[in-house]
Structure formats: C-alpha cells, structure tokens
Scaffold this active site. Structure first.
Site, PDB file in Angstrom:
ATOM      1  N   PHE A  27       0.829  -1.202   0.000  1.00 52.97           N
ATOM      2  CA  PHE A  27       0.000   0.000   0.000  1.00 52.97           C
ATOM      3  C   PHE A  27       0.868   1.259   0.000  1.00 52.97           C
ATOM      4  O   PHE A  27       0.524   2.266  -0.624  1.00 52.97           O
ATOM      5  CB  PHE A  27      -0.946   0.004   1.205  1.00 52.97           C
ATOM      6  CG  PHE A  27      -1.925   1.143   1.202  1.00 52.97           C
ATOM      7  CD1 PHE A  27      -3.060   1.096   0.409  1.00 52.97           C
ATOM      8  CD2 PHE A  27      -1.700   2.270   1.973  1.00 52.97           C
ATOM      9  CE1 PHE A  27      -3.960   2.149   0.390  1.00 52.97           C
ATOM     10  CE2 PHE A  27      -2.591   3.332   1.969  1.00 52.97           C
ATOM     11  CZ  PHE A  27      -3.729   3.267   1.168  1.00 52.97           C
TER      12      PHE A  27
ATOM     13  N   HIS B  54      -9.395  -7.729   1.413  1.00 49.74           N
ATOM     14  CA  HIS B  54      -8.364  -6.736   1.655  1.00 49.74           C
ATOM     15  C   HIS B  54      -7.424  -6.586   0.456  1.00 49.74           C
ATOM     16  O   HIS B  54      -7.042  -5.468   0.090  1.00 49.74           O
ATOM     17  CB  HIS B  54      -7.582  -7.135   2.915  1.00 49.74           C
ATOM     18  CG  HIS B  54      -6.514  -6.183   3.320  1.00 49.74           C
ATOM     19  ND1 HIS B  54      -6.790  -4.962   3.898  1.00 49.74           N
ATOM     20  CD2 HIS B  54      -5.167  -6.266   3.224  1.00 49.74           C
ATOM     21  CE1 HIS B  54      -5.658  -4.330   4.144  1.00 49.74           C
ATOM     22  NE2 HIS B  54      -4.663  -5.103   3.747  1.00 49.74           N
TER      23      HIS B  54
ATOM     24  N   ARG C  44       6.445 -16.345  -9.657  1.00 51.75           N
ATOM     25  CA  ARG C  44       6.619 -15.076 -10.368  1.00 51.75           C
ATOM     26  C   ARG C  44       7.822 -14.281  -9.863  1.00 51.75           C
ATOM     27  O   ARG C  44       8.112 -13.204 -10.358  1.00 51.75           O
ATOM     28  CB  ARG C  44       5.339 -14.257 -10.253  1.00 51.75           C
ATOM     29  CG  ARG C  44       4.243 -14.826 -11.142  1.00 51.75           C
ATOM     30  CD  ARG C  44       2.842 -14.576 -10.618  1.00 51.75           C
ATOM     31  NE  ARG C  44       1.857 -15.179 -11.505  1.00 51.75           N
ATOM     32  CZ  ARG C  44       1.498 -16.452 -11.494  1.00 51.75           C
ATOM     33  NH1 ARG C  44       2.068 -17.297 -10.635  1.00 51.75           N
ATOM     34  NH2 ARG C  44       0.603 -16.925 -12.321  1.00 51.75           N
TER      35      ARG C  44
END
Length: 158
Positions: free
Chosen positions: A66, A97, A136
């Site tokens: 964030f 979330h 990834r």
C-alpha cells in the site's frame, strides 16, 4: 498476456536505449520480504546488465505494498530521478483486503507517473497463493522484478 503464457524474464533488448547516465529508484515493500528481495535483486541486476551504474540505482523500502505509491512519489519528485520501479507482493487472503490494496496501488502508481511525467513501473505480484508468488519471483514464470526493470528501460526510450 497472462503470466502463465510467458516467462517474465524473457525479453528482447535489441532496441534498448542507453541507460548509462539514467537514475533509477527501486521502491520495495517489506511485507513478504523474502519474495520482494528476490524481485528487487532481479530488477537491480537487470538494470546493471543493460548499462545502469550501481551508484545511480537507489533502493528504498516501505512497510507494505500500500505504501509503494507514496514511496514512489518521494523518489519521482526529484528531477534527477529518471524512472521509479515499485516492487511488492499481495497474496489473496480470507477477506477482500487484497482487492483494495491492489486497486489503490495500481491507481496511485499511475497517478505518480502522470504527475511527474516519468516512468513509474507497477511491479506488484498479485496472486492467490504463496506458491504462485514464488513462481513469479524466481520460479517457472521468471522474475517480475526483471520484467519491471525492462519496462522502465523501454519507457525511457520514448
């Protein structure tokens, strides 16, 4: 194209611009640090491989994904910074979330790039499981950090 259909570390460098005098900022989330450190190393090594100088690559950490947006803004506001690469990992949990975080980060990174008129790269790994995240970062799908560094180099060629 979906990551499952290509390797994040495969690219064509034949048209890369000279980045020997460019300055890059890496903003790396500490949440899921084991993975984000691998992403950061992939981006860093890719920049060096294509001509960036180590002293022109700045790495800052933020607590979580964030906070990537504000961390990117802190770096992008400096005129001498040519591109910013944001690296983080968001893994789906039991609540929604992750949806809020991913949406906010995508919008924020876009806004920072537009505000400062420079490449601010979205290197956020968003997966359903920890295994997919590792796939990834250093697994069967390559390294999203490499892909993010390549995107920064390509954008500097415009």
């Amino acid at each position: 194209m979906a990551t499952a259909l290509q390797n994040l570390s495969d690219y064509d460098a034949s048209n890369f611009t000279d980045i020997s005098e460019k300055r890059f900022g890496l903003v790396v989330a500490e949440w899921n640090r084991e993975i984000t450190d691998v992403l950061s190393a992939g981006a860093y090594d890719t920049l060096l491989k294509h001509g960036a100088k180590a002293e022109n690559i700045y790495r800052n950490t933020v607590p979580g994904s964030f906070e990537l947006t504000l961390g990117a803004q802190f770096l992008a506001q400096h005129d001498e910074m040519d591109a910013v690469i944001c690296l983080g990992v968001v893994i789906r949990g039991e609540t929604k979330h992750d949806d809020y975080i991913c949406h906010a980060v995508a919008q924020g990174i876009t806004q920072v790039g537009l505000k400062f008129n420079k490449p601010v790269i979205f290197g956020l790994v968003t997966t359903n499981t920890l295994e997919q995240a590792w796939d990834r970062a250093s697994g069967k799908h390559g390294n999203k950090g490499v892909e993010a560094a390549v995107a920064a180099i390509q954008m500097l060629g415009f």
